[in-house]
Write a protein that holds these residues in place. Structure first.
Motif, PDB file in Angstrom:
ATOM      1  N   VAL A 130     -24.672  30.182   9.601  1.00  0.00           N
ATOM      2  CA  VAL A 130     -24.318  29.381  10.775  1.00  0.00           C
ATOM      3  C   VAL A 130     -24.971  27.999  10.675  1.00  0.00           C
ATOM      4  N   LYS A 131     -26.261  28.007  10.367  1.00  0.00           N
ATOM      5  CA  LYS A 131     -26.963  26.720  10.223  1.00  0.00           C
ATOM      6  C   LYS A 131     -26.660  26.053   8.886  1.00  0.00           C
ATOM      7  N   GLY A 132     -26.161  26.839   7.930  1.00  0.00           N
ATOM      8  CA  GLY A 132     -25.901  26.288   6.597  1.00  0.00           C
ATOM      9  C   GLY A 132     -27.186  26.003   5.831  1.00  0.00           C
ATOM     10  N   THR A 133     -28.180  26.885   6.003  1.00  0.00           N
ATOM     11  CA  THR A 133     -29.472  26.646   5.346  1.00  0.00           C
ATOM     12  C   THR A 133     -29.891  27.809   4.439  1.00  0.00           C
ATOM     13  N   VAL A 134     -30.715  27.476   3.462  1.00  0.00           N
ATOM     14  CA  VAL A 134     -31.438  28.492   2.682  1.00  0.00           C
ATOM     15  C   VAL A 134     -32.917  28.360   3.016  1.00  0.00           C
ATOM     16  N   SER A 135     -33.536  29.475   3.391  1.00  0.00           N
ATOM     17  CA  SER A 135     -34.978  29.490   3.608  1.00  0.00           C
ATOM     18  C   SER A 135     -35.634  30.244   2.460  1.00  0.00           C
ATOM     19  N   GLY A 136     -36.911  29.918   2.224  1.00  0.00           N
ATOM     20  CA  GLY A 136     -37.614  30.562   1.114  1.00  0.00           C
ATOM     21  C   GLY A 136     -38.938  31.127   1.592  1.00  0.00           C
ATOM     22  N   SER A 137     -39.357  32.226   0.976  1.00  0.00           N
ATOM     23  CA  SER A 137     -40.667  32.763   1.322  1.00  0.00           C
ATOM     24  C   SER A 137     -41.400  33.166   0.060  1.00  0.00           C
ATOM     25  N   LEU A 138     -42.711  33.278   0.209  1.00  0.00           N
ATOM     26  CA  LEU A 138     -43.559  33.631  -0.920  1.00  0.00           C
ATOM     27  C   LEU A 138     -44.620  34.602  -0.441  1.00  0.00           C
ATOM     28  N   VAL A 139     -44.792  35.679  -1.189  1.00  0.00           N
ATOM     29  CA  VAL A 139     -45.906  36.584  -0.939  1.00  0.00           C
ATOM     30  C   VAL A 139     -46.967  36.302  -1.989  1.00  0.00           C
ATOM     31  N   GLN A 140     -48.137  35.900  -1.520  1.00  0.00           N
ATOM     32  CA  GLN A 140     -49.228  35.560  -2.431  1.00  0.00           C
ATOM     33  C   GLN A 140     -50.348  36.579  -2.250  1.00  0.00           C
ATOM     34  N   ARG A 141     -50.623  37.355  -3.285  1.00  0.00           N
ATOM     35  CA  ARG A 141     -51.596  38.455  -3.147  1.00  0.00           C
ATOM     36  C   ARG A 141     -53.009  37.947  -2.983  1.00  0.00           C
ATOM     37  N   SER A 142     -53.276  36.738  -3.503  1.00  0.00           N
ATOM     38  CA  SER A 142     -54.643  36.231  -3.537  1.00  0.00           C
ATOM     39  C   SER A 142     -54.550  34.722  -3.407  1.00  0.00           C
ATOM     40  N   ALA A 143     -55.289  34.148  -2.457  1.00  0.00           N
ATOM     41  CA  ALA A 143     -55.111  32.732  -2.163  1.00  0.00           C
ATOM     42  C   ALA A 143     -56.440  32.003  -2.083  1.00  0.00           C
ATOM     43  N   ASP A 144     -56.617  31.049  -2.979  1.00  0.00           N
ATOM     44  CA  ASP A 144     -57.772  30.154  -2.997  1.00  0.00           C
ATOM     45  C   ASP A 144     -57.447  29.048  -1.993  1.00  0.00           C
ATOM     46  N   THR A 145     -57.992  29.197  -0.782  1.00  0.00           N
ATOM     47  CA  THR A 145     -57.541  28.371   0.337  1.00  0.00           C
ATOM     48  C   THR A 145     -57.712  26.887   0.073  1.00  0.00           C
ATOM     49  N   PHE A 146     -58.830  26.508  -0.539  1.00  0.00           N
ATOM     50  CA  PHE A 146     -59.044  25.063  -0.700  1.00  0.00           C
ATOM     51  C   PHE A 146     -58.225  24.456  -1.847  1.00  0.00           C
ATOM     52  N   LEU A 147     -58.187  25.130  -3.022  1.00  0.00           N
ATOM     53  CA  LEU A 147     -57.496  24.506  -4.162  1.00  0.00           C
ATOM     54  C   LEU A 147     -56.068  24.985  -4.358  1.00  0.00           C
ATOM     55  N   GLY A 148     -55.871  26.287  -4.277  1.00  0.00           N
ATOM     56  CA  GLY A 148     -54.573  26.847  -4.666  1.00  0.00           C
ATOM     57  C   GLY A 148     -53.481  26.667  -3.609  1.00  0.00           C
ATOM     58  N   VAL A 149     -53.826  26.891  -2.335  1.00  0.00           N
ATOM     59  CA  VAL A 149     -52.778  27.016  -1.309  1.00  0.00           C
ATOM     60  C   VAL A 149     -51.953  25.736  -1.145  1.00  0.00           C
ATOM     61  N   ALA A 150     -52.613  24.570  -1.217  1.00  0.00           N
ATOM     62  CA  ALA A 150     -51.869  23.308  -1.082  1.00  0.00           C
ATOM     63  C   ALA A 150     -50.798  23.217  -2.175  1.00  0.00           C
ATOM     64  N   PHE A 151     -51.172  23.651  -3.392  1.00  0.00           N
ATOM     65  CA  PHE A 151     -50.210  23.648  -4.496  1.00  0.00           C
ATOM     66  C   PHE A 151     -49.112  24.683  -4.256  1.00  0.00           C
ATOM     67  N   ASN A 152     -49.498  25.871  -3.813  1.00  0.00           N
ATOM     68  CA  ASN A 152     -48.523  26.938  -3.647  1.00  0.00           C
ATOM     69  C   ASN A 152     -47.497  26.605  -2.569  1.00  0.00           C
ATOM     70  N   VAL A 153     -47.957  25.994  -1.465  1.00  0.00           N
ATOM     71  CA  VAL A 153     -47.034  25.641  -0.371  1.00  0.00           C
ATOM     72  C   VAL A 153     -46.086  24.521  -0.836  1.00  0.00           C
ATOM     73  N   CYS A 154     -46.645  23.538  -1.511  1.00  0.00           N
ATOM     74  CA  CYS A 154     -45.838  22.436  -2.065  1.00  0.00           C
ATOM     75  C   CYS A 154     -44.746  22.985  -2.982  1.00  0.00           C
ATOM     76  N   ASN A 155     -45.148  23.905  -3.844  1.00  0.00           N
ATOM     77  CA  ASN A 155     -44.203  24.424  -4.828  1.00  0.00           C
ATOM     78  C   ASN A 155     -43.162  25.343  -4.220  1.00  0.00           C
ATOM     79  N   LEU A 156     -43.542  26.078  -3.167  1.00  0.00           N
ATOM     80  CA  LEU A 156     -42.552  26.892  -2.453  1.00  0.00           C
ATOM     81  C   LEU A 156     -41.520  25.977  -1.786  1.00  0.00           C
TER      82      LEU A 156
END
Ligand SMILES: Nc1nc(=O)c2c([nH]1)NC[C@@H]1CN(c3ccc(C(=O)N[C@@H](CCC(=O)O)C(=O)O)cc3)CN21
Ligand SMILES: O=c1ccn([C@H]2C[C@H](O)[C@@H](COP(=O)(O)O)O2)c(=O)[nH]1
Length: 273
Positions: free
Chosen positions: A164-190
């Motif tokens: 209806v909206k004509g959109t694709v949404s994406g999700s990611l399950v991350q088992r282990s997340a380095d909040t300061f270094l990794g997450v900014a990269f992971n969210v950007c890449n998702l």
């Protein structure tokens, strides 16, 4: 913490965090490297040679440690990287990360000797069977975990089409997340992969949903986290696809840009190996 969620509407901007400078070009190069799948070096597993050629150093610590542990040759990280970059045979033997991310995404080995390109199948499903509840690619190949430099952290990607909206949404399950270094990269890449998948299937990018399971802060990141938390977020930038490629797998960093990214200054932190 266990089981945290972040949700961003991509129509409101591109979620490159603004409370510190995120090296989004490094993150994008990492994602495009994963999307390419196999390397021409060695056994074809993802290899740090391909990252070093683009001046990306974020994966080098792991093969360096393996080399030093296995050979007793106590060379610095910098000389190790130099050797991987200039010595083809050395790169094939020691730059190899094992069957990590890209290998599983693009060439998951089956028992009867075939290789499954999960990302291409995601594109096909979105185009031909958009109501499917199985639009997934997965990196957690249980039988090959022991050959990987690091078992995948961002492991399950699932997409959802809203006709209806004509959109694709994406999700990611991350088992282990380095909040300061990794997450900014992971969210950007998702956000990047969701936008590219939308672009190549004729939809608009919808939302991204990030699920972090073991979400932690390293003790030597505490000052950095406090500094980051003291800052006011600013408006998100916009992702620009400067040149649309025929295939999702053909992009290079020069085809992508962020417009209006005006973050607070970078904050340095050591990576835990
Ligand atoms: N402990 C740990 N945290 C991670 O985030 C992580 C791993 N290990 N192992 C595998 C990959 C490599 N990743 C990394 C590694 C280093 C940076 C990092 O140092 N980032 C800096 C500088 C980026 C640059 O060199 O341009 C940053 O300020 O974001 C980020 C992600 C994400 N992953
Ligand atoms: O994309 C990534 C890759 C890695 N991480 C972090 C999460 C952990 O801090 C380490 C991996 O150590 P494990 O013991 O294998 O969990 O790397 C990340 O946040 N994002």
């Amino acid at each position: 913490m266990f089981g945290e969620t972040l949700r961003f509407d991509l129509s409101e901007g591109f979620p490159a965090f603004t409370t510190k400078r995120v090296y989004w070009k490094t993150a994008f190069k990492e994602m495009l490297w994963m999307l390419k799948g196999k390397s021409k070096w060695g056994t074809g597993n993802p290899n740090i040679r391909d990252l070093l050629e683009q001046n990306v150093h974020i994966w080098s610590e792991w093969p360096h440690k393996k080399y030093v542990d296995e050979t007793g040759d106590d060379i610095t990280l910098k000389s190790f990287e130099e050797r991987v970059l200039t010595d083809d045979e050395f790169a094939s033997q020691w730059g190899d990360l094992g069957p990590v991310y890209g290998k599983q995404w693009r060439a998951w080995k089956t028992e009867d000797g075939r290789e499954i390109d999960q990302v291409s199948e995601v594109l096909e499903q979105i185009k031909n069977n958009p109501t499917s509840r199985r639009i997934i690619f997965e990196g957690w190949n249980v039988g090959e975990l022991d050959q990987m430099a690091l078992p995948p952290c961002h492991k399950h990607y699932q997409f959802f089409v809203d006709p209806v909206k004509g959109t694709v949404s994406g999700s990611l399950v991350q088992r282990s997340a380095d909040t300061f270094l990794g997450v900014a990269f992971n969210v950007c890449n998702l956000a990047l992969i969701t936008t590219l998948i939308a672009e190549h299937t004729g939809y608009m990018p919808g939302e991204i949903v990030w699920y972090g399971l073991d979400v932690h802060v390293y003790l030597n990141h505490l000052d950095q986290v406090r500094e980051q938390l003291s800052r006011e977020p600013k408006a998100f930038p916009k992702l620009v696809i400067k040149s649309k490629k025929k295939s999702l797998f053909d992009y290079t960093i020069d085809d992508l840009g962020l417009e209006g990214y005006d973050p607070h200054p970078a904050i340095k932190a050591p990576v835990a190996i």
